[in-house]
Design an enzyme around this catalytic site. Structure first.
Site, mmCIF file in Angstrom:
data_model
loop_
_atom_site.group_PDB
_atom_site.id
_atom_site.type_symbol
_atom_site.label_atom_id
_atom_site.label_comp_id
_atom_site.label_asym_id
_atom_site.label_seq_id
_atom_site.Cartn_x
_atom_site.Cartn_y
_atom_site.Cartn_z
ATOM 1 N N GLU A 442 -26.233 -106.724 -27.268
ATOM 2 C CA GLU A 442 -26.240 -107.168 -28.507
ATOM 3 C C GLU A 442 -24.714 -107.575 -28.989
ATOM 4 O O GLU A 442 -24.296 -107.160 -29.968
ATOM 5 C CB GLU A 442 -25.697 -105.529 -29.240
ATOM 6 C CG GLU A 442 -26.666 -105.308 -30.459
ATOM 7 C CD GLU A 442 -28.171 -106.358 -30.823
ATOM 8 O OE1 GLU A 442 -28.079 -106.566 -31.068
ATOM 9 O OE2 GLU A 442 -29.272 -105.336 -29.836
HETATM 10 C C1 LIG Z 1 -31.189 -105.138 -20.067
HETATM 11 C C2 LIG Z 1 -30.820 -105.681 -20.747
HETATM 12 C C3 LIG Z 1 -30.949 -105.769 -21.916
HETATM 13 C C4 LIG Z 1 -31.152 -106.518 -23.483
HETATM 14 N N1 LIG Z 1 -32.168 -106.737 -24.028
HETATM 15 C C5 LIG Z 1 -32.415 -107.910 -25.100
HETATM 16 C C6 LIG Z 1 -32.591 -108.092 -26.008
HETATM 17 O O1 LIG Z 1 -33.749 -107.279 -26.443
HETATM 18 N N2 LIG Z 1 -33.163 -108.937 -26.437
HETATM 19 C C7 LIG Z 1 -32.559 -110.468 -26.403
HETATM 20 O O2 LIG Z 1 -32.606 -111.088 -27.228
HETATM 21 N N3 LIG Z 1 -31.339 -110.265 -25.589
HETATM 22 C C8 LIG Z 1 -31.339 -109.226 -25.047
HETATM 23 N N4 LIG Z 1 -30.259 -108.713 -23.617
HETATM 24 C C9 LIG Z 1 -29.620 -110.128 -23.393
HETATM 25 C C10 LIG Z 1 -28.079 -109.501 -23.849
HETATM 26 O O3 LIG Z 1 -27.661 -110.102 -25.017
HETATM 27 C C11 LIG Z 1 -27.082 -110.481 -23.057
HETATM 28 O O4 LIG Z 1 -26.891 -111.055 -22.211
HETATM 29 C C12 LIG Z 1 -25.318 -111.152 -23.774
HETATM 30 O O5 LIG Z 1 -25.657 -110.690 -25.273
HETATM 31 C C13 LIG Z 1 -24.500 -112.349 -23.165
HETATM 32 O O6 LIG Z 1 -25.267 -112.962 -23.136
HETATM 33 P P1 LIG Z 1 -24.902 -114.097 -21.232
HETATM 34 O O7 LIG Z 1 -25.305 -112.811 -20.402
HETATM 35 O O8 LIG Z 1 -25.828 -114.430 -21.265
HETATM 36 O O9 LIG Z 1 -23.980 -113.777 -20.832
HETATM 37 P P2 LIG Z 1 -22.950 -115.301 -20.976
HETATM 38 O O10 LIG Z 1 -23.354 -115.141 -22.303
HETATM 39 O O11 LIG Z 1 -23.298 -116.129 -19.955
HETATM 40 O O12 LIG Z 1 -21.650 -114.197 -21.272
HETATM 41 C C14 LIG Z 1 -20.578 -114.310 -19.878
HETATM 42 C C15 LIG Z 1 -19.560 -114.031 -19.926
HETATM 43 O O13 LIG Z 1 -18.237 -114.410 -21.094
HETATM 44 C C16 LIG Z 1 -18.146 -114.346 -21.630
HETATM 45 N N5 LIG Z 1 -18.168 -114.946 -23.370
HETATM 46 C C17 LIG Z 1 -18.694 -115.825 -22.831
HETATM 47 N N6 LIG Z 1 -18.881 -116.736 -24.233
HETATM 48 C C18 LIG Z 1 -17.895 -115.975 -25.074
HETATM 49 C C19 LIG Z 1 -16.328 -116.803 -25.890
HETATM 50 N N7 LIG Z 1 -17.130 -117.637 -26.491
HETATM 51 N N8 LIG Z 1 -15.528 -116.123 -25.708
HETATM 52 C C20 LIG Z 1 -15.465 -115.530 -25.016
HETATM 53 N N9 LIG Z 1 -15.507 -114.770 -23.859
HETATM 54 C C21 LIG Z 1 -16.787 -115.372 -23.626
HETATM 55 C C22 LIG Z 1 -19.108 -113.323 -22.344
HETATM 56 O O14 LIG Z 1 -18.219 -111.599 -22.941
HETATM 57 C C23 LIG Z 1 -19.222 -112.359 -20.715
HETATM 58 O O15 LIG Z 1 -18.435 -111.476 -20.641
HETATM 59 C C24 LIG Z 1 -30.383 -107.494 -23.169
HETATM 60 C C25 LIG Z 1 -29.749 -108.441 -21.486
HETATM 61 C C26 LIG Z 1 -29.746 -106.997 -20.324
HETATM 62 C C27 LIG Z 1 -29.558 -107.031 -19.660
#
Ligand SMILES: Cc1cc2nc3c(=O)[nH]c(=O)nc-3n(C[C@H](O)[C@H](O)[C@H](O)COP(=O)(O)OP(=O)(O)OC[C@H]3O[C@@H](n4cnc5c(N)ncnc54)[C@H](O)[C@@H]3O)c2cc1C
Lengths: 598, 248
Positions: A442
């Site tokens: 989220e």
């Molecule tokens: C168990 C689980 C359930 C989930 N459920 C859903 C769901 O129902 N629907 C759905 O759509 N998604 C879902 N997700 C996905 C989740 O919302 C994403 O994993 C999350 O938004 C982070 O995206 P990412 O994993 O690609 O990390 P990334 O975007 O790659 O981020 C990696 C790190 O970089 C940081 N970062 C990235 N961009 C920036 C920035 N601009 N400035 C500062 N820091 C930054 C982040 O804070 C993080 O620490 C789920 C994930 C899990 C693990």
């Protein structure tokens, strides 16, 4: 095995005495939500969560979800029966519009129910929880026909919903998303692409699953301005609304993961699945944010719910476990040792949880009230705007702070158990594992902090921030002569001053060098969180001192509020000083190290 | 047919009951109260009879303080049709309760009065039997199964030796045992509807009953704490100790 007692007495205290919801009978659903009805609803909800959902929490964690060879996904033993009871009880419709079969109760009450669901079984709670987000998007942005088609069955709980944003190469940065939507002749769209990490993406609880999917139309502009939102049912609907054949969407696999094992986290493959545009083309992110804002509050409540249930179990354990003697001399001389609750360090851990839980509950419920106000036509435009502004500030704080504290408090509670907290038998490590995801999904907590500092703080010329600071100032002025509240207003006034300084520093230094804002965002979010929880404690203390002065048949309840509140003001609020110093240290030291040197 | 279900507001079964410091009774201030579990079973059974088409109306009755309205609402939320509260703040004993219920039966003319076999606060297990005597009706107590036929009820009773089935001509009294059924959860829509169902308010005097207790509670005490046992090394030692105490 852990136990759970729904804290509905505290919820009713907040509703009736802190928020005084009887003053809001002009709002939708509030006239009906009299104290006796609310009490009956919360009583029955607590029976359901304590007797049906909580007993499945540990077993659901151990068993997890299963994806079978034929691609179907099943939830842990007992989940389906429990979900049927949830649906038969009509709980999925608590706050939904009566036009679609809901009970039209205040959203504020929905937050109360959400906390109970999460505390008793977070993995289970997410199935109906995601439906709520999907229903919110359909009710606000859906066409009349879409509402009639989907909402009644979703309100009933016969169908559930999901949110599909994330793709393998994009989570935070949705501008890069690739899933395609191509128009068909009949006005529908063919959706093709892969979504990952989709919570409740497939399961055996409901007859149909309504996926809300972000995708790009062929003529879409690049980036976030080219994303549209689609409704994609797992099972296609016939013209009469009955279930037809399977849509071309399937669960490719489910993730092995750290916690929430009872909730299926799915890779969803869309292979030309039939979908329907919801809202305007290319404006999907706006619709998605409707879902996200509701969902972010919901995730904050997850942090609170896990903090509460782990606290309750830690208290029971601390009263039972005997080890060592109190520093001030034996407290249970008849026993071989004293119960560990005599030790100051154990109390510190318990009180860190409790002093958060009670104020966080009050703050979230206040946010719930403001959401109801902000959406009600009977309220003046100014008041709606004001409420909406404050909710805008509170949302990233509730998501970010509550889930950081949620993890911290589940660890505190686990620590009270010593080694018995680390082994799985007692269930305490499950709370820690379950809490961890709340900081990530989220929108990661880093992103919440940036939303607060980058968007909300300065939005509309800083209107919301000014409104918040003015409200805090007015509140302090109103109570400044109240001697009995001095223990609370003193630290709160200091906190508000520090908050003003922090805002000022960000205004001056964040514009000049945006990395200053980025480097300080998390500190600022927690600083503001402390001020708001201190504000809530002061409101609670004002109610408690009045009740004690006017005579009450339950003095212990109010006296304990003051004791726990003072703990927060004296022992938690000082963190603000460190957070302010960290913020004001700026970005230089953060950015100095060359990326290659890390 | 019409069924009347008396329900009592008691300390919730999950609460760890504490004796008041002056030993006059148990602590009731700020303690969670709810419907006596045996009465919940009675309400459930009445609703099942209604769902099976044997019963048209269910009236729940509570004798107790104003707050017993909540207990009546619980019954209404489960599915009963209307309520009667006989407001009475002081202690009240089974005979007075039975007399008041007799008065209500006189006005309501139910075919069946379904009661819990006992209340978990005072464990008297008397009201149903007394009411049957006062009305001169048949009674089937400790019911673990109830089957309605035309003009009669077959009630299976849990007795020491096993199960006994009795046939009662209506009107009749039935008291419920634990295994009769598992009460349902009230659904949210029914909780909301219950708010609009009527509850009549009465007093003991309306039925010409003097509810003054005829028993006086002298003292209420916690059960004595169990003392630690001792470990014996052998069977001989055990037998020796038992003989020493004159137990064998
Ligand atoms: C168990 C689980 C359930 C989930 N459920 C859903 C769901 O129902 N629907 C759905 O759509 N998604 C879902 N997700 C996905 C989740 O919302 C994403 O994993 C999350 O938004 C982070 O995206 P990412 O994993 O690609 O990390 P990334 O975007 O790659 O981020 C990696 C790190 O970089 C940081 N970062 C990235 N961009 C920036 C920035 N601009 N400035 C500062 N820091 C930054 C982040 O804070 C993080 O620490 C789920 C994930 C899990 C693990």
């Amino acid at each position: 095995m852990p136990t759970y007692r729904a804290p509905i007495k505290d919820q009713q205290f907040i509703l009736n005495e802190v928020l005084n919801i009887s003053n809001y009978s002009h709002l939708h659903g509030y006239a009906e939500a009299t104290p006796d009805l609310v009490s009956a609803i919360l009583e029955e909800a607590s029976k359901l969560v304590e007797n049906e959902l909580q007993p499945l929490n540990l077993s659901g964690d151990h068993e997890g979800c299963t994806r079978h060879d034929d691609g179907t996904v099943t939830t842990p033993k007992g989940f389906k029966e429990a979900y049927n009871k949830f649906v038969e009880g009509g709980w999925s419709g608590l706050t939904a519009d009566p036009e679609y079969g809901g009970q039209g109760m205040p959203h504020l009450l929905g937050l109360c129910l959400e906390e109970l669901l999460v505390s008793s079984n977070m993995a289970f709670a997410m199935y109906p929880g995601l439906s709520l987000g999907a229903m919110a998007a359909i009710s606000i942005d859906g066409s009349e026909e879409q509402k009639q088609t989907y909402l009644p069955r979703m309100v009933e709980g016969a169908w559930t919903g999901t949110m599909n944003l994330t793709e393998p190469h994009c989570g935070t940065d949705l501008g890069m998303l690739r899933t395609k939507a191509e128009p068909n002749d009949d006005g529908s769209y063919s959706i093709t692409g892969t979504k990952i990490f989709i919570s409740a993406g497939d399961h055996d609880l409901s007859e149909n699953i309504i996926h809300l999917v972000l995708a790009r139309l062929p003529d879409a502009p690049k980036g976030v301005k080219g994303i549209s939102l689609f409704i994609v049912p797992k099972i296609n609907l016939n013209d009469d609304g009955s279930l037809g054949d399977k849509n071309n969407v399937s669960c490719g696999s489910i993730e092995e993961k750290m916690g929430i094992h009872g909730n299926a986290t799915c890779v969803m493959n869309y292979d030309g699945a039939k979908g329907f545009l919801i809202g305007e083309a290319h404006k999907g992110l706006k619709s998605m944010f409707i879902m996200m804002n509701a969902a972010r509050l919901g995730v904050g409540i997850q942090g609170l719910g896990l903090s509460e249930v782990s606290y309750q179990n830690a208290v029971d354990y601390a009263n039972d476990r005997i080890q060592g003697r109190a520093l001030s001399g034996p407290k249970a001389p008849e026993k071989a040792a004293d119960p560990i609750i005599v030790h100051a360090d154990v109390r510190r851990m318990l009180l860190n949880c409790r002093s958060f839980n009670e104020s966080a509950r009050a703050l979230a419920m206040w946010a719930g009230l403001l959401i109801d106000i902000s959406r009600d036509e009977s309220v003046s435009d100014e008041e709606r705007q004001w409420s909406d502004d404050i909710v805008g500030l509170l949302t990233p704080i509730i998501k970010g702070v509550y889930t950081d504290r949620g993890l911290e408090n589940t660890v505190n509670a686990q620590q009270v158990f010593g080694g018995h907290g680390y082994v799985s038998e007692w269930g305490m490590e499950q709370f820690v594992r379950d809490a961890r995801i709340t900081q990530i999904y989220e929108g990661t907590n880093g992103i919440q902090a940036l939303d607060l500092v980058g968007r909300k703080l300065g939005g509309n010329g800083g209107r919301a921030t000014q409104a918040m600071l003015k409200m805090l100032g007015d509140f302090l002025a109103e109570h400044k002569d109240n001697e009995k509240l001095a223990d609370f207003t003193g630290p709160l006034a200091d906190g508000v001053k520090d908050l003003q300084n922090a805002v000022m520093w960000l205004m001056q230094n964040g514009m000049a060098n945006p990395d200053n804002a980025g480097a300080g965002a998390t500190s600022f979010m927690h600083l503001m969180g402390h001020v708001l929880l201190g504000y809530m404690w002061t409101r609670i203390a004002a109610v408690a001192t009045d009740a004690l002065a006017n005579g009450t048949d339950d003095p212990a309840f109010y006296e304990n509020k003051l004791i726990v509140g003072r703990y927060y003001m004296n022992r938690r609020m000082p963190e603000i000083k460190a957070l302010l110093a960290e913020l004001q240290a700026g970005a230089d030291d953060v950015m100095a190290l060359d990326a290659a040197s890390f | 047919m019409k069924v009347m279900v008396p329900v009592k507001r008691v300390v919730d079964y999950n609460v760890k009951v504490r004796v008041k410091s002056d030993n006059t009774g148990v602590e009731l201030a700020n303690v969670k109260m709810s419907m006596n579990p045996f009465d919940e079973i009675a309400v459930e059974e009445a609703i099942r009879l209604k769902e099976a088409g044997k019963v048209e109306e269910i009236v729940v009755v509570s004798i107790g303080p104003k707050a017993a309205t909540e207990t009546i609402r619980t019954g209404l939320a489960m599915g009963a049709d209307r309520g009667i509260l006989v407001e009475h703040d002081d202690e009240i004993h089974p005979l007075a309760v039975a007399k008041i219920l007799k008065g209500i039966v006189g006005e309501e003319n139910p075919d069946i009065v379904l009661l819990g076999k006992q209340a978990i606060d005072d464990d008297c297990n008397q009201t149903g039997q007394m009411l049957a005597q006062l009305l001169g009706w048949a009674q089937g107590t400790f019911a673990s199964k109830v089957e309605a036929e035309d003009g009669s009820l077959n009630v299976t009773r849990e007795v020491d030796g096993g199960l006994e089935t009795v046939k009662l001509n209506l009107p009749a009294i039935v008291t419920t045992d634990l295994r009769l059924n598992e009460p349902r959860y009230a659904s949210l829509p029914n909780i909301m509807k219950a708010k609009r169902k009527p509850i009549d308010e009465k007093t003991a005097a309306d039925y010409g009953v003097d509810a003054t207790p005829r028993l006086k509670t002298l003292k209420v005490e916690e059960p004595a704490a169990r003392e630690a046992g001792i470990k014996v090394e052998s069977v001989d030692e055990l037998v020796g100790k038992l003989k020493e105490k004159g137990l064998i």
